[in-house]
Write a protein that holds these residues in place. Structure first.
Motif, short mmCIF file in Angstrom:
data_model
loop_
_atom_site.label_atom_id
_atom_site.label_comp_id
_atom_site.label_asym_id
_atom_site.label_seq_id
_atom_site.Cartn_x
_atom_site.Cartn_y
_atom_site.Cartn_z
N ASP A 1 0.59 -24.53 -19.04
CA ASP A 1 -0.51 -23.57 -19.00
C ASP A 1 -1.41 -23.78 -17.78
N LYS A 2 -1.62 -25.02 -17.39
CA LYS A 2 -2.45 -25.31 -16.22
C LYS A 2 -1.80 -24.74 -14.95
N VAL A 3 -0.50 -24.98 -14.78
CA VAL A 3 0.20 -24.51 -13.59
C VAL A 3 0.28 -22.98 -13.56
N THR A 4 0.60 -22.36 -14.69
CA THR A 4 0.67 -20.89 -14.70
C THR A 4 -0.71 -20.28 -14.47
N GLY A 5 -1.76 -20.95 -14.90
CA GLY A 5 -3.13 -20.49 -14.63
C GLY A 5 -3.46 -20.54 -13.15
N VAL A 6 -3.03 -21.61 -12.48
CA VAL A 6 -3.25 -21.73 -11.03
C VAL A 6 -2.49 -20.63 -10.30
N ILE A 7 -1.26 -20.38 -10.72
CA ILE A 7 -0.47 -19.32 -10.08
C ILE A 7 -1.15 -17.97 -10.27
N GLU A 8 -1.63 -17.71 -11.47
CA GLU A 8 -2.32 -16.44 -11.74
C GLU A 8 -3.58 -16.29 -10.89
N GLU A 9 -4.30 -17.38 -10.69
CA GLU A 9 -5.53 -17.34 -9.91
C GLU A 9 -5.26 -17.10 -8.42
N GLU A 10 -4.22 -17.72 -7.90
CA GLU A 10 -3.94 -17.65 -6.46
C GLU A 10 -3.13 -16.42 -6.04
N CYS A 11 -2.40 -15.82 -6.95
CA CYS A 11 -1.47 -14.74 -6.60
C CYS A 11 -1.93 -13.41 -7.18
N LYS A 12 -2.96 -12.84 -6.59
CA LYS A 12 -3.52 -11.57 -7.06
C LYS A 12 -2.71 -10.40 -6.51
N THR A 13 -2.61 -9.32 -7.29
CA THR A 13 -1.95 -8.12 -6.79
C THR A 13 -2.92 -7.34 -5.90
N ARG A 14 -2.36 -6.61 -4.96
CA ARG A 14 -3.17 -5.81 -4.04
C ARG A 14 -2.32 -4.65 -3.53
N GLU A 15 -3.00 -3.63 -3.01
CA GLU A 15 -2.32 -2.47 -2.45
C GLU A 15 -1.96 -2.74 -0.99
N GLN A 16 -0.77 -2.27 -0.59
CA GLN A 16 -0.34 -2.41 0.79
C GLN A 16 0.35 -1.11 1.20
N VAL A 17 0.12 -0.69 2.42
CA VAL A 17 0.76 0.52 2.93
C VAL A 17 2.03 0.12 3.66
N ILE A 18 3.15 0.72 3.25
CA ILE A 18 4.42 0.50 3.94
C ILE A 18 4.92 1.85 4.42
N THR A 19 5.81 1.84 5.39
CA THR A 19 6.41 3.10 5.83
C THR A 19 7.77 3.23 5.19
N SER A 20 7.99 4.38 4.60
CA SER A 20 9.24 4.65 3.92
C SER A 20 9.93 5.81 4.62
N PRO A 21 11.20 5.67 4.97
CA PRO A 21 11.88 6.76 5.65
C PRO A 21 12.13 7.94 4.71
N SER A 22 11.93 9.14 5.24
CA SER A 22 12.14 10.36 4.49
C SER A 22 13.05 11.27 5.30
N PRO A 23 14.05 11.86 4.66
CA PRO A 23 14.93 12.75 5.43
C PRO A 23 14.17 14.00 5.89
N VAL A 24 14.41 14.40 7.12
CA VAL A 24 13.82 15.62 7.65
C VAL A 24 14.54 16.80 7.01
N GLY A 25 13.79 17.81 6.58
CA GLY A 25 14.35 18.96 5.85
C GLY A 25 15.59 19.53 6.50
N GLY A 26 16.69 19.49 5.79
CA GLY A 26 17.93 20.09 6.24
C GLY A 26 18.73 19.26 7.23
N ALA A 27 18.13 18.26 7.84
CA ALA A 27 18.85 17.47 8.82
C ALA A 27 19.51 16.28 8.15
N THR A 28 20.73 16.04 8.51
CA THR A 28 21.45 14.91 7.94
C THR A 28 21.36 13.72 8.88
#
Length: 109
Positions: free
Chosen positions: A54-81
């Motif tokens: 419980d002590k170790v999992t508590g430390v992990i929970e405290e140190e590893c917070k979730t957060r939002e990050q912006v990534i670039t995701s490829p999207s196909p251009v309409g009609g182009a293969t």
């Protein structure tokens, strides 16, 4: 005895390892890659007595917070293969995935 296997984001690993070693826990670090974002992460293996789980999992929970990050995701251009244009997507990163397993035998040489 228990083995804690914690998969954390690379950005959180350094501080987490520092805190765990300051608390006298031994940590083995493995460089791994996640399947969803195809980004590097860190898998930590920590052997502990059952009373310390419980002590170790508590430390992990405290140190590893979730957060939002912006990534670039490829999207196909309409009609182009085969032609892709990157666009930004918000994803939640951080946190941890933790497995706690029984250890039948522990030998330190």
């Amino acid at each position: 005895m228990k083995l804690i296997i914690a998969i954390v984001q690379d950005d959180d690993a350094g501080d987490l390892i520092d805190v765990l070693t300051e608390d006298d826990f031994r940590v083995t670090k493995l460089a791994t890659t996640g399947g969803f974002l195809k980004a590097g992460n860190t898998t930590l293996m920590i052997g502990v007595e059952e009373k310390d789980v419980d002590k170790v999992t508590g430390v992990i929970e405290e140190e590893c917070k979730t957060r939002e990050q912006v990534i670039t995701s490829p999207s196909p251009v309409g009609g182009a293969t085969g032609l892709y244009v990157p666009y930004p997507v918000d994803v939640e990163v951080g946190g941890a995935t933790i497995f706690v397993v029984d250890v039948d035998k522990f030998i330190k040489i």
